[in-house]
Design a protein around this motif. Sequence first.
Motif, PDB file in Angstrom:
ATOM      1  N   LYS A 126       0.829  -1.184   0.000  1.00 36.97           N
ATOM      2  CA  LYS A 126       0.000   0.000   0.000  1.00 36.97           C
ATOM      3  C   LYS A 126       0.870   1.243   0.000  1.00 36.97           C
ATOM      4  CE  LYS A 126      -3.430  -2.507   2.754  1.00 36.97           C
ATOM      5  NZ  LYS A 126      -4.142  -2.577   4.032  1.00 36.97           N
TER       6      LYS A 126
ATOM      7  N   GLY B  36      -0.821 -12.989   3.079  1.00 39.07           N
ATOM      8  CA  GLY B  36      -0.605 -11.549   3.017  1.00 39.07           C
ATOM      9  C   GLY B  36       0.125 -11.006   4.232  1.00 39.07           C
TER      10      GLY B  36
ATOM     11  N   SER C 146      -0.757  -5.907  -0.641  1.00 41.07           N
ATOM     12  CA  SER C 146      -2.078  -5.778  -1.246  1.00 41.07           C
ATOM     13  C   SER C 146      -2.981  -6.926  -0.782  1.00 41.07           C
ATOM     14  CB  SER C 146      -1.962  -5.786  -2.773  1.00 41.07           C
ATOM     15  OG  SER C 146      -3.226  -5.889  -3.385  1.00 41.07           O
ATOM     16  N   ASP C 147      -4.274  -6.685  -0.750  1.00 39.59           N
ATOM     17  CA  ASP C 147      -5.213  -7.722  -0.344  1.00 39.59           C
ATOM     18  C   ASP C 147      -5.465  -8.736  -1.452  1.00 39.59           C
ATOM     19  OD1 ASP C 147      -5.515  -6.481   2.108  1.00 39.59           O
ATOM     20  OD2 ASP C 147      -7.158  -5.205   1.416  1.00 39.59           O
ATOM     21  N   ASN C 148      -5.015  -8.435  -2.653  1.00 43.80           N
ATOM     22  CA  ASN C 148      -5.238  -9.301  -3.801  1.00 43.80           C
ATOM     23  C   ASN C 148      -4.044 -10.225  -3.985  1.00 43.80           C
ATOM     24  OD1 ASN C 148      -5.481 -10.381  -6.448  1.00 43.80           O
ATOM     25  ND2 ASN C 148      -6.843  -8.689  -7.015  1.00 43.80           N
ATOM     26  N   VAL C 149      -4.288 -11.536  -3.963  1.00 39.78           N
ATOM     27  CA  VAL C 149      -3.202 -12.497  -4.077  1.00 39.78           C
ATOM     28  C   VAL C 149      -2.526 -12.412  -5.448  1.00 39.78           C
ATOM     29  CG1 VAL C 149      -4.672 -14.396  -4.900  1.00 39.78           C
ATOM     30  CG2 VAL C 149      -2.551 -14.903  -3.662  1.00 39.78           C
ATOM     31  N   ASP C 150      -3.291 -12.045  -6.476  1.00 41.37           N
ATOM     32  CA  ASP C 150      -2.688 -11.907  -7.808  1.00 41.37           C
ATOM     33  C   ASP C 150      -1.661 -10.772  -7.826  1.00 41.37           C
ATOM     34  OD1 ASP C 150      -4.144 -13.979  -8.888  1.00 41.37           O
ATOM     35  OD2 ASP C 150      -5.813 -12.706  -9.503  1.00 41.37           O
ATOM     36  N   ASP C 151      -1.976  -9.678  -7.145  1.00 39.69           N
ATOM     37  CA  ASP C 151      -1.029  -8.562  -7.065  1.00 39.69           C
ATOM     38  C   ASP C 151       0.227  -8.968  -6.301  1.00 39.69           C
ATOM     39  OD1 ASP C 151      -2.797  -7.023  -8.481  1.00 39.69           O
ATOM     40  OD2 ASP C 151      -3.642  -6.021  -6.703  1.00 39.69           O
ATOM     41  N   ARG C 152       0.025  -9.695  -5.210  1.00 37.03           N
ATOM     42  CA  ARG C 152       1.177 -10.134  -4.414  1.00 37.03           C
ATOM     43  C   ARG C 152       2.076 -11.060  -5.231  1.00 37.03           C
ATOM     44  NH1 ARG C 152      -2.850 -10.859  -0.234  1.00 37.03           N
ATOM     45  NH2 ARG C 152      -2.689 -13.136  -0.349  1.00 37.03           N
TER      46      ARG C 152
ATOM     47  N   LYS D  63      -2.598 -20.568 -10.181  1.00 40.24           N
ATOM     48  CA  LYS D  63      -1.622 -19.598  -9.670  1.00 40.24           C
ATOM     49  C   LYS D  63      -0.345 -20.275  -9.162  1.00 40.24           C
ATOM     50  CE  LYS D  63      -5.011 -16.093  -8.241  1.00 40.24           C
ATOM     51  NZ  LYS D  63      -6.234 -16.848  -8.621  1.00 40.24           N
TER      52      LYS D  63
END
Length: 411
Positions: free
Chosen positions: A3, A251, A256-262, A362
């Motif tokens: 963030k 996380g 980020s709360d989105n696993v794809d972003d991480r 993923k």
Amino acid sequence: MRKSPCTQNSNSVATVYNYEKYARLSIQQIRWIMKSIGIWPNSLKSSSPIKKYVRVLMNVICVGIVTFVFIPLIFYVVFEVEDTYSTLKFIGPFSFCLMIIVKYCSLALCRKDIRVCIEHIKSDWRNTWYHDDRVIMTRNAEFGRRLIVINGFFAYSGAIFYHIAMPFGMGKITERNSNLTYLPLPFPVARMIVDTRHSPINEIFFWIQFASAVISQTVVTATCGLTAVLAVHAYGRLEILMQWIVHLVDGREDFSDNVDDRLAIIVQEHVRILCFIELIEKVLHKVSLVEVVGNTLNICFLGYYTIMEWEDGFAITYIILLMSFVFNLFIFCYIGELVAEQCKRVSEISYMIDWYRLSGRKSLAIVLMIAMSNSSIKLTAGNIIELSMSSFGDVIKTSVAYLNMLRTLTT
């Protein structure tokens, strides 16, 4: 993945962060050392014609002083030395001077790549807001600084003993026939060039040779220090990456709360680190080859000098020089081993997390990270010898074998 730092309320994430102070922790020492001999790359913002001319002048002076020392030595060995041991005694200093010139020119020609490496380090500090990540980078930066200090201590101690303690320990030489009294030079000069027995020529050459020794040992420290700074930084970033991988599934407060972003940021960071290691290899592989090959010979000769002059009282000088060469070689191989092992640990950590909890396909990205970690770039000497503790042992064994052969042929 992370963030915006301006919106963080947690104590673990900095809201006000002076990254330049932390960046200096990594590069300040090596910048001082390399600036003193004119091979530190100027930033693009501060580049000016005057600075370029000053830097070129410093390059010419440094190379000129070292060359000024070993060229008269060549003439002395060729035209005035008659016995075998004296010839062998000066092969070591000659090879060392040649190593210094090659390493100095190699670093000077790689300024642009070194600048990219330094900017990479600054960028990493600029983008590291999480407290635990900064702790990891700080710890590794301090480790790099300690390596530079220890290496500098060994290097300059050897120079002081060889160029100051040994000549003064031998005392002034008095020739009754010519009524001359002079101090013996560490690097003898052929009389066909100039007769250094006369004052003040003797004193001038003595202190020029000492200045050459200071420059030479500064190059040694700069080479080893740059290797330590770059490789240790890569090691620290790999350690941070492993912490990110551990928190991929569940996380972390700055993620980020989105696993794809991480997952995307982790893969991008991994690729970025591998590119940085590849750049380190590009900058240092020639210097590393000179270090490995040159130190193999120098360790052999220093061991030979120590044995032959054990009873003359000068063995301590050769022992200190021997420790300096062994330590330099150890640093190169040890750091190469650290980086290679850390790359392998990334694959181990990637497998040990709860990757099976990732939805869909993923987890295939984890497979790619494991494959890249196992086949990642390693630090080498001239793309020939892998820098590792195994290589360090092989070099020491080779030096001892050469030493035994040398003793057999000369006794």
